[in-house]
Structures are given as C-alpha cells and as structure tokens.
Design a protein around this motif. Structure first.
Motif, PDB file in Angstrom:
ATOM      1  N   ASN A  25       0.828  -1.211   0.000  1.00 39.37           N
ATOM      2  CA  ASN A  25       0.000   0.000   0.000  1.00 39.37           C
ATOM      3  C   ASN A  25       0.863   1.262   0.000  1.00 39.37           C
ATOM      4  O   ASN A  25       0.684   2.162   0.820  1.00 39.37           O
ATOM      5  CB  ASN A  25      -0.950  -0.006   1.194  1.00 39.37           C
ATOM      6  N   VAL A  26       1.801   1.311  -0.948  1.00 43.97           N
ATOM      7  CA  VAL A  26       2.725   2.439  -1.059  1.00 43.97           C
ATOM      8  C   VAL A  26       2.008   3.616  -1.716  1.00 43.97           C
ATOM      9  O   VAL A  26       1.503   3.504  -2.836  1.00 43.97           O
ATOM     10  CB  VAL A  26       3.963   2.060  -1.890  1.00 43.97           C
ATOM     11  N   GLN A  27       1.946   4.740  -1.016  1.00 40.20           N
ATOM     12  CA  GLN A  27       1.253   5.916  -1.535  1.00 40.20           C
ATOM     13  C   GLN A  27       2.063   6.591  -2.644  1.00 40.20           C
ATOM     14  O   GLN A  27       3.289   6.707  -2.560  1.00 40.20           O
ATOM     15  CB  GLN A  27       0.999   6.923  -0.410  1.00 40.20           C
ATOM     16  N   LEU A  28       1.368   7.023  -3.689  1.00 36.82           N
ATOM     17  CA  LEU A  28       1.981   7.789  -4.777  1.00 36.82           C
ATOM     18  C   LEU A  28       1.536   9.242  -4.642  1.00 36.82           C
ATOM     19  O   LEU A  28       0.370   9.522  -4.354  1.00 36.82           O
ATOM     20  CB  LEU A  28       1.545   7.234  -6.135  1.00 36.82           C
ATOM     21  N   TYR A  29       2.457  10.152  -4.885  1.00 31.42           N
ATOM     22  CA  TYR A  29       2.172  11.580  -4.698  1.00 31.42           C
ATOM     23  C   TYR A  29       2.559  12.367  -5.947  1.00 31.42           C
ATOM     24  O   TYR A  29       3.510  12.034  -6.653  1.00 31.42           O
ATOM     25  CB  TYR A  29       2.949  12.140  -3.500  1.00 31.42           C
ATOM     26  N   ASN A  30       1.794  13.409  -6.175  1.00 30.30           N
ATOM     27  CA  ASN A  30       2.165  14.457  -7.129  1.00 30.30           C
ATOM     28  C   ASN A  30       2.234  15.740  -6.322  1.00 30.30           C
ATOM     29  O   ASN A  30       1.227  16.369  -6.037  1.00 30.30           O
ATOM     30  CB  ASN A  30       1.129  14.565  -8.242  1.00 30.30           C
ATOM     31  N   GLY A  31       3.469  16.102  -5.911  1.00 25.21           N
ATOM     32  CA  GLY A  31       3.619  17.170  -4.930  1.00 25.21           C
ATOM     33  C   GLY A  31       3.116  16.667  -3.596  1.00 25.21           C
ATOM     34  O   GLY A  31       3.565  15.644  -3.095  1.00 25.21           O
ATOM     35  N   LYS A  32       2.143  17.371  -3.016  1.00 24.54           N
ATOM     36  CA  LYS A  32       1.558  16.937  -1.746  1.00 24.54           C
ATOM     37  C   LYS A  32       0.245  16.188  -1.929  1.00 24.54           C
ATOM     38  O   LYS A  32      -0.373  15.765  -0.956  1.00 24.54           O
ATOM     39  CB  LYS A  32       1.333  18.159  -0.844  1.00 24.54           C
ATOM     40  N   GLN A  33      -0.173  16.038  -3.192  1.00 22.98           N
ATOM     41  CA  GLN A  33      -1.448  15.385  -3.473  1.00 22.98           C
ATOM     42  C   GLN A  33      -1.244  13.890  -3.711  1.00 22.98           C
ATOM     43  O   GLN A  33      -0.376  13.476  -4.488  1.00 22.98           O
ATOM     44  CB  GLN A  33      -2.113  16.008  -4.698  1.00 22.98           C
ATOM     45  N   THR A  34      -2.052  13.055  -3.027  1.00 18.55           N
ATOM     46  CA  THR A  34      -2.009  11.612  -3.233  1.00 18.55           C
ATOM     47  C   THR A  34      -2.698  11.261  -4.541  1.00 18.55           C
ATOM     48  O   THR A  34      -3.838  11.656  -4.782  1.00 18.55           O
ATOM     49  CB  THR A  34      -2.701  10.872  -2.072  1.00 18.55           C
ATOM     50  N   THR A  35      -1.998  10.509  -5.392  1.00 16.77           N
ATOM     51  CA  THR A  35      -2.543  10.169  -6.706  1.00 16.77           C
ATOM     52  C   THR A  35      -2.864   8.682  -6.848  1.00 16.77           C
ATOM     53  O   THR A  35      -3.418   8.265  -7.859  1.00 16.77           O
ATOM     54  CB  THR A  35      -1.557  10.576  -7.817  1.00 16.77           C
ATOM     55  N   GLY A  36      -2.520   7.891  -5.853  1.00 10.83           N
ATOM     56  CA  GLY A  36      -2.797   6.459  -5.924  1.00 10.83           C
ATOM     57  C   GLY A  36      -1.897   5.692  -4.979  1.00 10.83           C
ATOM     58  O   GLY A  36      -1.218   6.281  -4.131  1.00 10.83           O
ATOM     59  N   GLU A  37      -1.902   4.370  -5.116  1.00  7.63           N
ATOM     60  CA  GLU A  37      -1.017   3.558  -4.300  1.00  7.63           C
ATOM     61  C   GLU A  37      -0.669   2.269  -5.029  1.00  7.63           C
ATOM     62  O   GLU A  37      -1.386   1.846  -5.945  1.00  7.63           O
ATOM     63  CB  GLU A  37      -1.635   3.249  -2.929  1.00  7.63           C
ATOM     64  N   LEU A  38       0.433   1.674  -4.619  1.00  6.66           N
ATOM     65  CA  LEU A  38       0.892   0.400  -5.173  1.00  6.66           C
ATOM     66  C   LEU A  38       0.604  -0.695  -4.143  1.00  6.66           C
ATOM     67  O   LEU A  38       0.888  -0.528  -2.959  1.00  6.66           O
ATOM     68  CB  LEU A  38       2.384   0.447  -5.490  1.00  6.66           C
ATOM     69  N   ASP A  39       0.089  -1.825  -4.602  1.00  6.37           N
ATOM     70  CA  ASP A  39      -0.345  -2.865  -3.665  1.00  6.37           C
ATOM     71  C   ASP A  39       0.823  -3.549  -2.966  1.00  6.37           C
ATOM     72  O   ASP A  39       0.923  -3.537  -1.741  1.00  6.37           O
ATOM     73  CB  ASP A  39      -1.203  -3.896  -4.393  1.00  6.37           C
ATOM     74  N   LEU A  40       1.704  -4.187  -3.719  1.00  6.65           N
ATOM     75  CA  LEU A  40       2.764  -4.991  -3.115  1.00  6.65           C
ATOM     76  C   LEU A  40       4.096  -4.776  -3.832  1.00  6.65           C
ATOM     77  O   LEU A  40       4.154  -4.857  -5.072  1.00  6.65           O
ATOM     78  CB  LEU A  40       2.409  -6.477  -3.175  1.00  6.65           C
ATOM     79  N   ILE A  41       5.138  -4.523  -3.065  1.00  5.88           N
ATOM     80  CA  ILE A  41       6.502  -4.478  -3.581  1.00  5.88           C
ATOM     81  C   ILE A  41       7.246  -5.645  -2.929  1.00  5.88           C
ATOM     82  O   ILE A  41       7.369  -5.706  -1.700  1.00  5.88           O
ATOM     83  CB  ILE A  41       7.208  -3.140  -3.258  1.00  5.88           C
ATOM     84  N   LEU A  42       7.716  -6.577  -3.742  1.00  4.27           N
ATOM     85  CA  LEU A  42       8.311  -7.812  -3.254  1.00  4.27           C
ATOM     86  C   LEU A  42       9.733  -7.971  -3.776  1.00  4.27           C
ATOM     87  O   LEU A  42      10.064  -7.468  -4.859  1.00  4.27           O
ATOM     88  CB  LEU A  42       7.475  -9.021  -3.699  1.00  4.27           C
ATOM     89  N   TYR A  43      10.535  -8.692  -3.012  1.00  2.00           N
ATOM     90  CA  TYR A  43      11.859  -9.088  -3.521  1.00  2.00           C
ATOM     91  C   TYR A  43      11.834 -10.586  -3.764  1.00  2.00           C
ATOM     92  O   TYR A  43      11.611 -11.377  -2.843  1.00  2.00           O
ATOM     93  CB  TYR A  43      12.973  -8.742  -2.536  1.00  2.00           C
ATOM     94  N   ASN A  44      12.059 -10.969  -5.017  1.00  2.00           N
ATOM     95  CA  ASN A  44      12.093 -12.370  -5.418  1.00  2.00           C
ATOM     96  C   ASN A  44      13.518 -12.881  -5.213  1.00  2.00           C
ATOM     97  O   ASN A  44      14.402 -12.617  -6.023  1.00  2.00           O
ATOM     98  CB  ASN A  44      11.655 -12.510  -6.876  1.00  2.00           C
ATOM     99  N   HIS A  45      13.759 -13.596  -4.125  1.00  2.00           N
ATOM    100  CA  HIS A  45      15.103 -14.076  -3.814  1.00  2.00           C
ATOM    101  C   HIS A  45      15.585 -15.118  -4.814  1.00  2.00           C
ATOM    102  O   HIS A  45      16.797 -15.270  -5.017  1.00  2.00           O
ATOM    103  CB  HIS A  45      15.134 -14.655  -2.396  1.00  2.00           C
ATOM    104  N   ALA A  46      14.684 -15.844  -5.451  1.00  2.00           N
ATOM    105  CA  ALA A  46      15.090 -16.853  -6.422  1.00  2.00           C
ATOM    106  C   ALA A  46      15.673 -16.220  -7.679  1.00  2.00           C
ATOM    107  O   ALA A  46      16.628 -16.746  -8.267  1.00  2.00           O
ATOM    108  CB  ALA A  46      13.906 -17.742  -6.779  1.00  2.00           C
ATOM    109  N   LYS A  47      15.103 -15.079  -8.100  1.00  2.00           N
ATOM    110  CA  LYS A  47      15.564 -14.418  -9.323  1.00  2.00           C
ATOM    111  C   LYS A  47      16.280 -13.106  -9.048  1.00  2.00           C
ATOM    112  O   LYS A  47      16.739 -12.451  -9.985  1.00  2.00           O
ATOM    113  CB  LYS A  47      14.369 -14.171 -10.256  1.00  2.00           C
ATOM    114  N   GLN A  48      16.346 -12.717  -7.779  1.00  2.00           N
ATOM    115  CA  GLN A  48      17.011 -11.478  -7.364  1.00  2.00           C
ATOM    116  C   GLN A  48      16.443 -10.260  -8.112  1.00  2.00           C
ATOM    117  O   GLN A  48      17.169  -9.453  -8.680  1.00  2.00           O
ATOM    118  CB  GLN A  48      18.531 -11.583  -7.571  1.00  2.00           C
ATOM    119  N   LEU A  49      15.126 -10.174  -8.056  1.00  2.00           N
ATOM    120  CA  LEU A  49      14.417  -9.087  -8.715  1.00  2.00           C
ATOM    121  C   LEU A  49      13.444  -8.430  -7.737  1.00  2.00           C
ATOM    122  O   LEU A  49      12.835  -9.111  -6.901  1.00  2.00           O
ATOM    123  CB  LEU A  49      13.614  -9.601  -9.924  1.00  2.00           C
TER     124      LEU A  49
END
Length: 323
Positions: A128-152
């Motif tokens: 639930n990473v918030q996205l901003y344009n200046g001080k205004q919230t423009t959306g959010e990202l659900d999940l940011i993951l690190y894939n240890h098998a592929k190192q991505l």
C-alpha cells in the motif's frame, strides 16, 4: 498432492474445487486465492500509444505450484489453533469486510507466512505504497516484493473481479454488478496509472527500483445461462481455461429463470463471492427464507446459490441496476 487443474477447456462449473476441502471459512478463502489461477494467460495492452512498462502475469501452473507448496500449512490452519493467527491478521487490516481488501489481506498473509516458512521466495518489502504528485495523493501500489530466487524487485498489483460476460466475450464485455466496471477498463487503469512507477520509497529497505511488474487478477466469471443456445463462438484466447466460470441469468429472462430451482435457492452473503458458507444454508432453512419470484416481482440483482451452484441474477446493461 492435489490433482492439476485441466487446462484444455473452459471450466464451466467447478466441482470438487480444491478449496472446498477446507472447513474453516478463512482457510477456504485463502486456499481459493492461491488455487484460483489468474484470469489472464497474457497481459493485454490497451494503451499501446502511451509510454508504459511491460506487464507480466503468472501462469496457472505457477499458482498451482504455490497452492501445493502451501497445502500442509493450509491443513494446519484448518485443524489447529493457528487459525487464530489468520483471523487476527485479516480482521486487524483496514476495511476487512470489503472484498478487495479481503483479497489483499489473504495474499499478504500467504506472502508473509509462506516466506517465513521458506515455502516461496517472495519477501514483502512494502505494501500500500502511496503515490504523490507534490503533496497530493494520486494512488497507491499494492505490493513491492523481492524475489530471492531471481534477485528481482517485483511490483504486484492486485484485483479481485466477479464479472458477467456477454458475446463476443471481449474484455470490455465482462462487466461487474456496477456496469461501469469492466475488465478492459481495470487493466487500462492498472497499466497507465499503477504500473508507471519505477522507484519506490520503502520504510525499512530504502528506495528500490522495480525490475518486473505483475498483474494479479483473480475472481470468478459468469457466462449467460443460455450460452449453449448462442451457437458457435470463439472462446477468448487470453482467458485461462481453468479460471472459475459459472453462470448468470438476466433478471427479465423468464426462460432462463425457469431453469433455476427456486425452492432450494438462497441469496448469498457478500463474502460468499469468495467461497460458500454452508452455515448460511442452515440459517436459510431455519428462517424459511426461500426465494421466489413472479412476473410482478423480479428477483434482486446479486449472487445466489442453487444448492452448491453459484448463479448471478443480473439485469441487461440497458436496465436500471439495483443498488
């Protein structure tokens, strides 16, 4: 070990679905979220003229493998006091009674619990990473993951959709109870808004660069109850054959309604878009709340169960939708 789902043809009605073997409701939901494949066999680009990033989807075999790796843990959750950890995790999240948040909570629990038990390689860096344009919230990202098998570093954007289809079964023809919601619109929004991010600030891992993007779209689709009367039609090449497919009936279609046994029909509770709760059957019988309709009283729009058969009663798009 569960049997692999047949990939050779559309799964019009799912019998003996793997999630049905579990007794506790949230465990059944969690099994459904894992065993259900992505609706898409490939991402469809509805914004080819915009500067957007490539989006991938996980194959049906990927989700089958994740389910199988987690089966023993699902059994533990279903038979021991570990179930309390799952319920506490889900109920402490924001808006746990909304289907989208419930879906996100179930996947997040699997990601965290499964990684801690070394059942998959995905470490949750942020959610639930918030996205901003200046001080205004423009959306959010659900999940940011690190894939240890592929190192991505991977960005997974989630959607749970229960869509009714109509010929010619293109993405724009799969719509929700709110007819403004359709598969094409959702995918376009994900690609042009949420998947534009490149760098993400995380609380515990600093700034990370996204290497790969995945659209995770699950749920159930419903075909018209009289689809077999429509003659030959091309099944969408992009729709995963093993995706859960059931039926919907136009609320003014007296011929279609006549094929439904109203004496055993009951309205579903909101959470049953995921998996059926059998204890509601008993309550329905006890309260004598059998469903019936007539020419003067059309059924309400929504999900119903005829025994174990899910059916959506839904108006044509030209009709006024019940709110």
């Amino acid at each position: 070990m569960s049997e692999p789902i047949d990939q050779s043809k559309p799964n019009r009605l799912i019998d003996n679905a793997p999630w049905e073997r579990y007794r506790r409701p949230y465990v059944r939901d969690l099994a459904y979220v894992l065993a259900c494949p992505n609706v898409l066999t490939q991402w469809l680009d509805f914004a080819p003229h915009e500067n957007t990033h490539a989006v991938s989807v996980h194959s049906a075999s990927f989700w089958q493998a994740q389910f199988e790796a987690y089966e023993q843990r699902l059994t533990e959750l279903d038979t021991t006091t570990d179930y309390q950890a799952l319920t506490r995790y889900l109920l402490k999240r924001p808006s746990p009674n909304r289907l989208g948040f419930h879906f996100e909570g179930l996947l997040s629990f699997w990601l965290e619990d499964g990684f801690a038990r070394k059942l998959h390689p995905y470490e949750t860096l942020a959610s639930n990473v918030q996205l901003y344009n200046g001080k205004q919230t423009t959306g959010e990202l659900d999940l940011i993951l690190y894939n240890h098998a592929k190192q991505l570093v991977e960005h997974w954007e989630l959607a749970i959709k229960f869509f009714m289809g109509s010929l010619p079964f293109e993405p724009v023809n799969w719509v929700g109870i709110n007819s403004n919601d359709n598969l094409q619109r959702k995918m376009t929004y994900m690609q042009t808004k949420q998947f534009r991010a490149v760098w993400v600030n995380t609380e515990n891992h600093g700034q990370v660069k996204i290497d790969k993007r995945y659209g995770v779209i699950k749920g159930r689709f419903f075909l018209p109850i009289n689809t077999n009367d429509c003659g030959d039609y091309d099944w969408p090449y992009w729709l995963t054959p093993s995706f859960p497919i059931h039926e919907w009936c136009d609320k003014r279609d007296t011929k279609g309604l006549a094929t439904i046994d109203a004496t055993v029909l009951r309205a579903a509770h909101y959470i049953e878009w995921f998996t059926k709760r059998d204890f509601y059957d008993e309550r329905n019988v006890y309260d004598n709340q059998q469903m019936a309709w007539s020419d003067n009283e059309l059924p309400k729009t929504g999900l119903y169960f005829e025994g174990n058969r899910p059916i959506v009663i839904y108006p044509r798009q030209s009709d006024q939708i019940d709110r």
